[in-house]
Design a protein around this motif. Sequence first.
Motif, PDB file in Angstrom:
ATOM      1  N   PHE A   1       2.375  45.508 -43.035  1.00  0.00           N
ATOM      2  CA  PHE A   1       2.572  45.315 -44.476  1.00  0.00           C
ATOM      3  C   PHE A   1       2.437  43.849 -44.848  1.00  0.00           C
ATOM      4  O   PHE A   1       1.999  43.518 -45.954  1.00  0.00           O
ATOM      5  N   ALA A   2       2.815  42.957 -43.932  1.00  0.00           N
ATOM      6  CA  ALA A   2       2.611  41.527 -44.164  1.00  0.00           C
ATOM      7  C   ALA A   2       1.122  41.210 -44.189  1.00  0.00           C
ATOM      8  O   ALA A   2       0.650  40.431 -45.031  1.00  0.00           O
ATOM      9  N   ARG A   3       0.365  41.811 -43.276  1.00  0.00           N
ATOM     10  CA  ARG A   3      -1.080  41.599 -43.276  1.00  0.00           C
ATOM     11  C   ARG A   3      -1.709  42.205 -44.533  1.00  0.00           C
ATOM     12  O   ARG A   3      -2.652  41.641 -45.103  1.00  0.00           O
ATOM     13  N   ALA A   4      -1.167  43.331 -44.975  1.00  0.00           N
ATOM     14  CA  ALA A   4      -1.675  43.960 -46.189  1.00  0.00           C
ATOM     15  C   ALA A   4      -1.461  43.050 -47.398  1.00  0.00           C
ATOM     16  O   ALA A   4      -2.287  43.039 -48.329  1.00  0.00           O
ATOM     17  N   TYR A   5      -0.371  42.282 -47.400  1.00  0.00           N
ATOM     18  CA  TYR A   5      -0.128  41.334 -48.483  1.00  0.00           C
ATOM     19  C   TYR A   5      -1.263  40.322 -48.588  1.00  0.00           C
ATOM     20  O   TYR A   5      -1.740  40.004 -49.688  1.00  0.00           O
ATOM     21  N   VAL A   6      -1.717  39.815 -47.457  1.00  0.00           N
ATOM     22  CA  VAL A   6      -2.808  38.830 -47.453  1.00  0.00           C
ATOM     23  C   VAL A   6      -4.072  39.441 -48.048  1.00  0.00           C
ATOM     24  O   VAL A   6      -4.745  38.835 -48.889  1.00  0.00           O
ATOM     25  N   ILE A   7      -4.417  40.656 -47.625  1.00  0.00           N
ATOM     26  CA  ILE A   7      -5.607  41.326 -48.140  1.00  0.00           C
ATOM     27  C   ILE A   7      -5.440  41.638 -49.628  1.00  0.00           C
ATOM     28  O   ILE A   7      -6.367  41.445 -50.433  1.00  0.00           O
ATOM     29  N   ALA A   8      -4.262  42.117 -50.008  1.00  0.00           N
ATOM     30  CA  ALA A   8      -4.017  42.462 -51.410  1.00  0.00           C
ATOM     31  C   ALA A   8      -4.080  41.229 -52.302  1.00  0.00           C
ATOM     32  O   ALA A   8      -4.479  41.318 -53.475  1.00  0.00           O
ATOM     33  N   HIS A   9      -3.679  40.073 -51.777  1.00  0.00           N
ATOM     34  CA  HIS A   9      -3.789  38.817 -52.524  1.00  0.00           C
ATOM     35  C   HIS A   9      -5.256  38.508 -52.815  1.00  0.00           C
ATOM     36  O   HIS A   9      -5.609  38.106 -53.928  1.00  0.00           O
ATOM     37  N   GLU A  10      -6.123  38.706 -51.834  1.00  0.00           N
ATOM     38  CA  GLU A  10      -7.545  38.461 -52.051  1.00  0.00           C
ATOM     39  C   GLU A  10      -8.108  39.439 -53.084  1.00  0.00           C
ATOM     40  O   GLU A  10      -8.940  39.068 -53.919  1.00  0.00           O
TER      41      GLU A  10
ATOM     42  N   VAL B   1       6.781  53.112 -46.186  1.00  0.00           N
ATOM     43  CA  VAL B   1       6.993  51.710 -46.549  1.00  0.00           C
ATOM     44  C   VAL B   1       8.492  51.470 -46.672  1.00  0.00           C
ATOM     45  O   VAL B   1       9.181  52.138 -47.450  1.00  0.00           O
ATOM     46  N   THR B   2       9.015  50.564 -45.881  1.00  0.00           N
ATOM     47  CA  THR B   2      10.449  50.324 -45.808  1.00  0.00           C
ATOM     48  C   THR B   2      10.808  48.970 -46.411  1.00  0.00           C
ATOM     49  O   THR B   2       9.945  48.132 -46.686  1.00  0.00           O
ATOM     50  N   ASP B   3      12.111  48.750 -46.570  1.00  0.00           N
ATOM     51  CA  ASP B   3      12.589  47.444 -47.034  1.00  0.00           C
ATOM     52  C   ASP B   3      12.190  46.354 -46.041  1.00  0.00           C
ATOM     53  O   ASP B   3      11.914  45.215 -46.437  1.00  0.00           O
ATOM     54  N   ALA B   4      12.152  46.697 -44.759  1.00  0.00           N
ATOM     55  CA  ALA B   4      11.750  45.723 -43.740  1.00  0.00           C
ATOM     56  C   ALA B   4      10.292  45.331 -43.916  1.00  0.00           C
ATOM     57  O   ALA B   4       9.919  44.163 -43.695  1.00  0.00           O
ATOM     58  N   ASP B   5       9.444  46.280 -44.318  1.00  0.00           N
ATOM     59  CA  ASP B   5       8.036  45.975 -44.587  1.00  0.00           C
ATOM     60  C   ASP B   5       7.914  44.979 -45.738  1.00  0.00           C
ATOM     61  O   ASP B   5       7.171  43.992 -45.645  1.00  0.00           O
ATOM     62  N   VAL B   6       8.623  45.245 -46.809  1.00  0.00           N
ATOM     63  CA  VAL B   6       8.590  44.343 -47.963  1.00  0.00           C
ATOM     64  C   VAL B   6       9.137  42.975 -47.581  1.00  0.00           C
ATOM     65  O   VAL B   6       8.602  41.937 -47.975  1.00  0.00           O
ATOM     66  N   GLY B   7      10.192  42.978 -46.766  1.00  0.00           N
ATOM     67  CA  GLY B   7      10.750  41.713 -46.298  1.00  0.00           C
ATOM     68  C   GLY B   7       9.758  40.911 -45.480  1.00  0.00           C
ATOM     69  O   GLY B   7       9.695  39.679 -45.583  1.00  0.00           O
ATOM     70  N   ALA B   8       8.948  41.581 -44.672  1.00  0.00           N
ATOM     71  CA  ALA B   8       7.936  40.887 -43.871  1.00  0.00           C
ATOM     72  C   ALA B   8       6.862  40.281 -44.762  1.00  0.00           C
ATOM     73  O   ALA B   8       6.366  39.184 -44.497  1.00  0.00           O
ATOM     74  N   ALA B   9       6.483  40.993 -45.818  1.00  0.00           N
ATOM     75  CA  ALA B   9       5.504  40.450 -46.758  1.00  0.00           C
ATOM     76  C   ALA B   9       6.066  39.225 -47.470  1.00  0.00           C
ATOM     77  O   ALA B   9       5.378  38.209 -47.640  1.00  0.00           O
ATOM     78  N   LEU B  10       7.335  39.297 -47.880  1.00  0.00           N
ATOM     79  CA  LEU B  10       7.967  38.155 -48.535  1.00  0.00           C
ATOM     80  C   LEU B  10       8.100  36.974 -47.578  1.00  0.00           C
ATOM     81  O   LEU B  10       7.945  35.813 -47.975  1.00  0.00           O
ATOM     82  N   ASP B  11       8.356  37.260 -46.311  1.00  0.00           N
ATOM     83  CA  ASP B  11       8.423  36.206 -45.304  1.00  0.00           C
ATOM     84  C   ASP B  11       7.076  35.494 -45.171  1.00  0.00           C
ATOM     85  O   ASP B  11       7.021  34.260 -45.103  1.00  0.00           O
TER      86      ASP B  11
END
Length: 304
Positions: A169-178, A237-247
């Motif tokens: 989910f953190a990696r997905a954040y990078v792609i979603a940002h693009e 998708v868990t709270d931990a996933d969202v936390g990893a994206a925020l991290d």
Amino acid sequence: MRFDEGAELDTSQVDDRRRGGIGGRVAAGGGGVGIIGLLLYLVLSQLGGSGPSNPLPDGLPGLGAGQSADDTQISQSCQSGRDANTKLDCEVVAVDNSLDTYWASSLAGSGQTYRKPRITFFNGGVNSACGSASSETGPFYCPADREIYIDLRFFQELEQRFGAKGGPFARAYVIAHEYGHHVQNLLGTSRRVQAGVTGPTSGSVRLELQADCYAGVWAKNASTTPGPSGRPLISDVTDADVGAALDTASRIGDDFIQSELGGGRVDASQFTHGTSEQRQKWYLTGYQSGNQTSCNTFDTRELG
């Protein structure tokens, strides 16, 4: 976060320009992209903004825009969500599929036409319509050819050098940002920003924070967005996933990069992306609302 193992993947928008064929998960302790070049790019340019202009390293010619990519292997390797759960390149394909479906539906709802970006995987260096780039550039979106370029080793660099928690989910954040930058390009938002202007309230910072917010909007809707086969690709998708994206967002804030990786001195006049706190705030704003109308970074005086 998991991918539905029976869901189909569509690789038709992927250009695979990696030398030596496709790869699976990045091995821990491997090479990774150069931190110095990446650092300079993050501080002085725009991650996913207008694209690169730095030359390729000596002896690394890259692949020109006129050269054909060999997409046969990735189309055979990445066919289902099962592949996305075990292979990094297939994971990115699945995220791309979900993002395409979401933004096509979202923009259609507001009377806008969505056109898919192309995705280019590369190793070492690549030529785009925005110029040539080495792996040190990090992922970027080129508005001139509407294409997202990524060396998958960037994700390893985020974890090993920047200390990010990582995860799908953190990696997905990078792609979603693009993808956020692609949406800005389609909507004409990018043209509101004057190139080369920096600072805490600059157009560059507002553009980047809005892309973070758009990434959060997709994340909120990811588990209900169907893939090519009509069934949702993403589940659990868990709270931990969202936390990893925020991290991850906190690790690529201007202040964190300058203080932790750039010599210790924070110079707000050189901000191009926003602080770690701002990047987290706007991703969370998008995630909590699930609606792109909440991403009004150009219409607010206070960015966070």
